[in-house]
Scaffold this active site. Structure first.
Site, short mmCIF file in Angstrom:
data_model
loop_
_atom_site.label_atom_id
_atom_site.label_comp_id
_atom_site.label_asym_id
_atom_site.label_seq_id
_atom_site.Cartn_x
_atom_site.Cartn_y
_atom_site.Cartn_z
N VAL A 130 -5.48 -0.71 -9.58
CA VAL A 130 -4.38 -1.59 -9.21
C VAL A 130 -3.86 -0.97 -7.91
O VAL A 130 -3.26 0.10 -7.94
CB VAL A 130 -3.30 -1.67 -10.31
CG1 VAL A 130 -2.09 -2.44 -9.82
CG2 VAL A 130 -3.87 -2.33 -11.56
N PRO A 131 -4.16 -1.59 -6.78
CA PRO A 131 -4.10 -0.93 -5.47
C PRO A 131 -2.70 -0.68 -4.89
O PRO A 131 -2.30 -1.28 -3.90
CB PRO A 131 -4.90 -1.87 -4.58
CG PRO A 131 -4.70 -3.21 -5.19
CD PRO A 131 -4.62 -2.98 -6.67
N CYS A 132 -1.99 0.29 -5.48
CA CYS A 132 -0.66 0.62 -4.97
C CYS A 132 -0.72 1.29 -3.60
O CYS A 132 0.27 1.31 -2.88
CB CYS A 132 0.09 1.48 -5.98
SG CYS A 132 -0.79 2.92 -6.56
N HIS A 133 -1.88 1.81 -3.21
CA HIS A 133 -2.02 2.43 -1.89
C HIS A 133 -1.89 1.40 -0.77
O HIS A 133 -1.67 1.77 0.37
CB HIS A 133 -3.36 3.18 -1.78
CG HIS A 133 -4.56 2.31 -1.98
ND1 HIS A 133 -5.03 1.99 -3.24
CD2 HIS A 133 -5.37 1.69 -1.09
CE1 HIS A 133 -6.10 1.21 -3.11
NE2 HIS A 133 -6.32 1.01 -1.82
#
Length: 170
Positions: A130-133
């Site tokens: 889940v691409p929080c970056h």
């Protein structure tokens, strides 16, 4: 409930993959800001002995090698309703693109929620997948990341479109 975890070595360093029954529930860096207690991780297993954890490790390896842009894994996210709403928005950010905390807050209907959005992003239990970056501060400034800003920059560089990368070189 069958909780278990495996530790895998990647080019980002050691990552802990956590699963419960048939879903991935965690992906943590060694000094992750919000990490469950060791007892909550369940039994440590060899990654190649668990189909789900092995698949997660393989997909991560492919992603980090530039061979994959999305993940196809069953995940189960444990958090409150607001956190789950934020994490669902994170999952919609396309590969190679970024957004800001303020833009996510606006999508939730209240731009003043940017700080709360930041807190929810920081509690994302499955970083990278889940691409929080892909969430940055105002004007594209890098802000906190549970895996550290160097890892965040490395992930963003990995996803940078070829055309943008070429422009930066000239």
């Amino acid at each position: 409930m069958n909780n278990r975890h495996a530790v895998v070595e990647t080019e980002l360093g050691e990552l802990t993959l956590v699963a419960s029954d048939g879903a991935l529930t965690g992906l943590y860096f060694p000094q992750h800001w919000v990490r469950p207690e060791r007892a909550q991780l369940g039994e440590e297993v060899a990654v190649d002995t668990d189909v789900l954890l092995s698949d997660a490790a393989r997909q991560l390896e492919q992603y980090l090698a530039g061979e994959r842009t999305t993940f196809d894994l069953p995940i189960e996210l444990s958090g409150d309703e607001f956190q789950r709403q934020v994490w669902a928005l994170l999952d919609e950010i396309p590969f190679g693109e970024t957004t800001t905390y303020g833009e996510l807050a606006e999508r939730l209907g209240d731009k003043s929620l940017a700080q709360e959005v930041g807190q929810a992003v920081g509690h994302n239990p499955v970083s990278i997948i889940v691409p929080c970056h892909r969430v940055v501060g105002k004007n594209g400034k890098l802000t906190g990341y549970a895996g550290g800003l160097k890892r965040k920059q490395k992930l963003l560089d990995l996803e940078e479109p070829e055309a943008v990368r070429a422009e930066r070189l000239f």
